[in-house]
Write a protein that holds these residues in place. Structure first.
Motif, PDB file in Angstrom:
ATOM      1  N   GLU A  61       0.819  -1.214   0.000  1.00  0.00           N
ATOM      2  CA  GLU A  61       0.000   0.000   0.000  1.00  0.00           C
ATOM      3  C   GLU A  61       0.852   1.264   0.000  1.00  0.00           C
ATOM      4  O   GLU A  61       0.597   2.203  -0.775  1.00  0.00           O
ATOM      5  N   THR A  62       1.874   1.315   0.837  1.00  0.00           N
ATOM      6  CA  THR A  62       2.721   2.512   0.895  1.00  0.00           C
ATOM      7  C   THR A  62       3.577   2.646  -0.362  1.00  0.00           C
ATOM      8  O   THR A  62       3.833   3.755  -0.838  1.00  0.00           O
ATOM      9  N   LEU A  93       1.278   4.068  -3.074  1.00  0.00           N
ATOM     10  CA  LEU A  93       1.053   5.509  -2.896  1.00  0.00           C
ATOM     11  C   LEU A  93       2.273   6.316  -3.326  1.00  0.00           C
ATOM     12  O   LEU A  93       2.142   7.395  -3.920  1.00  0.00           O
TER      13      LEU A  93
END
Length: 450
Positions: A110-111, A114
């Protein structure tokens, strides 16, 4: 938009004029943006192990890296019309350096997703590069100027594939492990981005006669309000079907190049069982063709214009796209490494010439909304990349199959070029402008070393 005192030759070793300073700094800035934008791509085999990413997750990060650029390119073109390319480029470079360095903090899918999404914003640098060179160069060389500045910028895709594995290897030699090594490696392009932004502010100006703020005070450029405001500029471009035809066309060439930049290293790594460094080197050859290939696209665009006017530019664009599609289909069928490399280089030649040919046409669509047109067409490249990325995120579809279907798509949609037409009055006006610009320096080539 029209500005006075445009250069009618490209003097490569001349750094004293505002036209050539803009030329050199714009292509270098775009090159460095590519370096940061795709810096993680040749290291994905390591990142995949470190963050335990699946093929679908990798595909999603590829989509993220180009999806946000669609929106930013639309905005950045209009912003160029409003405040000028100098302020716009400086802001993008300085702000863009932050997520490039910050991706090393990612500790999960997820990071990481992003971070790649945020980094994708610097891909909008292409629009500013094309905008700035269009303002600086006359009709007889604008195709060559746009193609060369963009091509040498795109060369950053090849530089990245070769240099980033070497930087990563250097980090490992310092004693760090692979998990930390790829994170530290990404600091390098981020730092270079930041200082390039400072240089752009110090050494360029918006137009041959000065910055936009100065031109508006002197009455040489209308203020960005009313009919010259951002909304009107964008609407004028968006209402023109030719802009959207070029939007699709640019997706077929630059969108394909972005896709190859994202998958080439891991494709050669997996298919031919190569080392990471070797796969990166071979993948880098695709981008390195930008040294001359995109320039050739612009040179041929200007040459076709000499004989056939704006119709000649459009005709050349169609030829380049069809050849690109044929070469991509052939590349997808290669099972021998040496043949795959050879056909990849032919494919690279035509995909980049098609890009140069596209922006040999763009400056003549709507001069009063140049930034908006460049932004929309430029965004098309990223829409193409996002669309193509879906072919490479499915576990049930191999990369080879995805390349084959992509090649067929290029061949079918190349027909969109036929929508791009110009009125007889515009053809006559631009033919006269071409003759006037070429006549000022008769017998000289578009590119020279002095």
């Amino acid at each position: 938009m029209d500005t006075r005192n445009k250069a009618n030759r490209i003097r490569l070793l001349n750094f004293s004029t505002p036209q050539m300073r803009a030329f050199h700094l714009s292509w270098f800035a775009f090159h460095i943006c590519f370096f940061g934008w795709f810096g993680i791509a040749p290291l994905m085999a390591v990142v995949r192990e470190d963050l335990a990413l699946t093929q679908t997750q990798i595909g999603n990060t590829i989509i993220a890296s180009v999806a946000i650029t669609v929106i930013v390119r639309l905005l950045i073109g209009v912003l160029c019309d409003q405040v000028g390319p100098r302020k716009t480029y400086t802001g993008l470079l300085v702000l863009g350096s932050i997520p490039v360095m910050g991706i090393g903090l990612a500790d999960s899918f997820e990071t990481f997703l992003l971070a790649r999404l945020a980094i994708g914003a610097i891909g909008a640098s292409f629009v500013i590069t094309q905008y700035h060179t269009t303002l600086m160069f006359a009709p007889n060389v604008v195709g060559t100027a746009n193609a060369t500045s963009a091509g040498w910028g795109n060369l950053g895709g090849g530089t990245t594939q070769i240099v980033m594995p070497l930087i990563f290897a250097g980090m490992l030699m310092l004693g760090v492990n692979e998990a930390l090594g790829w994170r530290l490696a990404m600091v390098v392009p981020g730092v270079v981005l930041f200082f390039t932004g400072i240089a752009y502010w110090l050494f360029t100006q918006d137009a041959p006669n000065g910055n936009f703020s100065e031109l508006r005070v002197r009455g040489e450029l209308p203020y960005a309000t009313g009919e010259h405001g951002a909304a009107q500029s964008f609407l004028a471009a968006a209402k023109d079907i030719r802009v959207w035809a070029l939007f699709v066309v640019y997706g077929l060439c630059f969108g394909v190049e972005l896709t190859i930049n994202n998958i080439a290293a891991i494709y050669f790594f997996d298919k031919f069982d190569l080392t990471l460094a070797t796969a990166g080197l071979i993948a880098g050859l695709f981008g390195l063709m930008n040294i001359f290939a995109r320039t050739l696209g612009g040179v041929f665009s200007d040459l076709f214009a000499k004989q056939g006017g704006l119709k000649g530019r459009v005709r050349w664009l169609f030829i380049a796209l069809v050849c690109e599609g044929i070469a991509l289909v052939a590349f997808s069928q290669m099972h021998v490494l040496s043949l795959a490399i050879g056909i990849m280089l032919v494919f690279s030649l035509f995909v980049q010439m098609a890009e140069g040919a596209t922006f040999g046409v763009v400056p003549f669509i709507n001069k009063k909304a140049l930034g908006a047109v460049a932004g929309i067409v430029g965004a098309g490249g990223n829409v193409g990349a996002v669309s193509a990325a879906f072919l490479f995120r499915s576990e049930s579809l191999s990369y080879q199959q995805g390349l084959f279907y992509l090649g067929l798509t290029v061949l079918v949609l190349a027909s969109c070029v036929l929508v791009v037409r110009f009125s007889d009055a515009t053809e006559a006006e631009e033919a006269s402008a071409y003759r006037d610009a070429a006549g000022d320096d008769a017998g000289a080539g578009a590119l020279s070393l002095r």
